[in-house]
Design a protein around this motif. Sequence first.
Motif, short mmCIF file in Angstrom:
data_model
loop_
_atom_site.label_atom_id
_atom_site.label_comp_id
_atom_site.label_asym_id
_atom_site.label_seq_id
_atom_site.Cartn_x
_atom_site.Cartn_y
_atom_site.Cartn_z
N CYS A 73 0.85 -1.18 0.00
CA CYS A 73 0.00 0.00 0.00
C CYS A 73 0.89 1.23 0.00
CB CYS A 73 -0.91 0.00 1.23
SG CYS A 73 -1.89 1.51 1.31
N ASP A 75 -0.06 4.25 0.30
CA ASP A 75 -0.52 5.25 1.26
C ASP A 75 0.00 4.99 2.67
OD1 ASP A 75 -1.92 6.76 -0.62
OD2 ASP A 75 -3.65 5.43 -0.50
N CYS A 76 -0.16 3.77 3.14
CA CYS A 76 0.31 3.52 4.51
C CYS A 76 1.66 2.81 4.55
CB CYS A 76 -0.76 2.87 5.37
SG CYS A 76 -1.37 1.29 4.80
N CYS A 89 -7.28 -0.81 0.47
CA CYS A 89 -6.42 -1.23 1.58
C CYS A 89 -7.28 -1.37 2.85
CB CYS A 89 -5.34 -0.17 1.80
SG CYS A 89 -4.42 -0.41 3.33
N CYS A 92 -5.95 1.55 5.60
CA CYS A 92 -6.17 2.99 5.41
C CYS A 92 -7.26 3.30 4.39
CB CYS A 92 -4.86 3.67 5.02
SG CYS A 92 -4.36 3.26 3.33
#
Length: 113
Positions: A73, A75-76, A89, A92
């Motif tokens: 992921c 983003d995280c 995900c 997040c």
Amino acid sequence: MHELSLSLNTVDTVVAQAQKQGFKRVTKVTLAIGTLSCIEHQALATGFEFASRGTIAEAAIFEIEAVAAKVWCLDCQQYVLIAERGICCPICQGYQLKVEAGEELMIKHIEVE
Ligand SMILES: [Zn+2]
């Protein structure tokens, strides 16, 4: 016809491995299929029936296990496991996912005689 060629390749590999080791019969084959692979399990099972005909794997049971896809992921910044395509995900809820595993078919286990 994707599943049929996959079945043929898999049966070829299984039979070649078993014969190389001197076994006369393949009784069971366990396959792991990534949940993102888009492989139709029923079509694959039918393909195996066809592909194994006349080989030492003819009477073998083909067991198919689904493996959750491992994705990175963005983003995280961590690996997460997702069960199906198009899902976000689980941590997040982000959609910036990079698939690392889960699109493949693996021969996990072979039982022979
Ligand atoms: Zn995330």
